[in-house]
Design a protein around this motif. Structure first.
Motif, short mmCIF file in Angstrom:
data_model
loop_
_atom_site.label_atom_id
_atom_site.label_comp_id
_atom_site.label_asym_id
_atom_site.label_seq_id
_atom_site.Cartn_x
_atom_site.Cartn_y
_atom_site.Cartn_z
N GLY A 50 -23.51 -24.69 35.34
CA GLY A 50 -23.90 -23.40 35.90
C GLY A 50 -23.70 -23.26 37.39
O GLY A 50 -24.11 -22.28 37.98
N THR A 51 -23.04 -24.22 38.03
CA THR A 51 -22.91 -24.19 39.48
C THR A 51 -21.50 -23.81 39.94
O THR A 51 -21.11 -24.12 41.05
CB THR A 51 -23.27 -25.57 40.09
N PHE A 52 -20.73 -23.15 39.08
CA PHE A 52 -19.34 -22.81 39.37
C PHE A 52 -18.58 -24.05 39.79
O PHE A 52 -17.88 -24.08 40.80
CB PHE A 52 -19.24 -21.70 40.43
N ALA A 53 -18.74 -25.10 39.00
CA ALA A 53 -18.10 -26.38 39.31
C ALA A 53 -16.59 -26.27 39.35
O ALA A 53 -15.93 -27.03 40.05
CB ALA A 53 -18.52 -27.43 38.29
N GLY A 54 -16.03 -25.31 38.64
CA GLY A 54 -14.57 -25.14 38.64
C GLY A 54 -14.02 -24.84 40.02
O GLY A 54 -12.88 -25.16 40.32
N SER A 55 -14.81 -24.23 40.88
CA SER A 55 -14.35 -23.92 42.23
C SER A 55 -14.99 -24.82 43.28
O SER A 55 -14.89 -24.56 44.47
CB SER A 55 -14.63 -22.44 42.55
N LEU A 56 -15.63 -25.89 42.84
CA LEU A 56 -16.33 -26.78 43.76
C LEU A 56 -15.40 -27.37 44.83
O LEU A 56 -15.74 -27.38 46.02
CB LEU A 56 -17.00 -27.90 42.97
N LEU A 57 -14.23 -27.84 44.42
CA LEU A 57 -13.31 -28.44 45.39
C LEU A 57 -12.84 -27.42 46.43
O LEU A 57 -12.69 -27.74 47.60
CB LEU A 57 -12.11 -29.07 44.67
N THR A 58 -12.62 -26.20 46.00
CA THR A 58 -12.20 -25.15 46.93
C THR A 58 -13.34 -24.78 47.87
O THR A 58 -13.13 -24.65 49.08
CB THR A 58 -11.72 -23.91 46.15
N ARG A 59 -14.53 -24.61 47.31
CA ARG A 59 -15.66 -24.24 48.16
C ARG A 59 -15.98 -25.31 49.19
O ARG A 59 -16.37 -25.01 50.31
CB ARG A 59 -16.90 -23.95 47.30
N LEU A 60 -15.79 -26.59 48.82
CA LEU A 60 -16.05 -27.68 49.76
C LEU A 60 -14.84 -28.01 50.63
O LEU A 60 -14.90 -28.91 51.45
CB LEU A 60 -16.49 -28.94 48.99
N ARG A 61 -13.75 -27.27 50.42
CA ARG A 61 -12.51 -27.44 51.19
C ARG A 61 -12.00 -28.88 51.14
O ARG A 61 -11.61 -29.47 52.15
CB ARG A 61 -12.70 -26.96 52.63
N VAL A 62 -12.00 -29.45 49.94
CA VAL A 62 -11.51 -30.81 49.74
C VAL A 62 -9.98 -30.78 49.88
O VAL A 62 -9.30 -30.00 49.21
CB VAL A 62 -11.91 -31.35 48.35
N PRO A 63 -9.43 -31.62 50.76
CA PRO A 63 -7.96 -31.63 50.94
C PRO A 63 -7.23 -31.91 49.63
O PRO A 63 -7.67 -32.73 48.82
CB PRO A 63 -7.73 -32.77 51.94
N PHE A 64 -6.13 -31.21 49.44
CA PHE A 64 -5.34 -31.33 48.22
C PHE A 64 -3.87 -31.32 48.58
O PHE A 64 -3.46 -30.54 49.43
CB PHE A 64 -5.66 -30.17 47.27
N SER A 65 -3.10 -32.19 47.95
CA SER A 65 -1.66 -32.27 48.23
C SER A 65 -0.86 -32.02 46.96
O SER A 65 -1.12 -32.64 45.94
CB SER A 65 -1.31 -33.65 48.78
N TYR A 66 0.12 -31.12 47.05
CA TYR A 66 1.08 -30.91 45.98
C TYR A 66 2.28 -31.78 46.30
O TYR A 66 2.83 -31.72 47.39
CB TYR A 66 1.48 -29.44 45.88
#
Length: 143
Positions: A50-66
């Motif tokens: 119930g915590t919108f976990a799907g957007s957790l990485l985006t909300r916490l601005r976790v670095p991501f590399s493609y």
């Protein structure tokens, strides 16, 4: 989001919101597996659904590399600064000298005995075209 089913030419709020919706749907489909791994392997608490976990990485601005070449698909201008397109990774180490001189960065030929049958097959004809989906799991790779 490419998996939302929206027309690729649609821009604006609907397209922007589609990323959150798809992220949440992906989370819901994978939550039990991820939370099991968190509990058993990492010994962390599960993430609540119930915590919108799907957007957790985006909300916490976790670095991501493609990991694809920006010459192939450049980073879109509307992507956040914590998301980067970093180029392909290689199993072969690049020396500091090679890294400083891009002319030295020619493709390397694998010399691993395990790759010999693959290399022999590749040398028999025209180069194959490969389209990969990096997140796909092969349940029985030995088959």
């Amino acid at each position: 989001h490419p998996m939302s089913g929206l027309n690729n030419e649609q821009i604006g709020d609907k397209n922007y919101r589609s990323y959150s919706v798809v992220d949440q749907a992906m989370w819901l489909g994978n939550a039990s597996m991820i939370n099991s791994w968190r509990r058993k392997t990492l010994q962390l608490r599960p993430i609540r659904n119930g915590t919108f976990a799907g957007s957790l990485l985006t909300r916490l601005r976790v670095p991501f590399s493609y990991m694809w070449s920006p010459a192939f698909v450049p980073k879109p201008s509307d992507w956040p600064d914590f998301v980067r397109v970093v180029g392909a990774f290689s199993a072969h180490p690049v020396s500091k000298t090679d890294a400083a001189n891009p002319a030295n960065n020619e493709p390397r030929t694998p010399h691993n005995k395990a790759l010999a049958p693959l290399m022999a097959w590749l040398e028999q004809g025209e180069p194959p075209i490969f389209i990969g989906f990096g997140s796909m799991v092969i349940k029985k790779p030995e088959a």
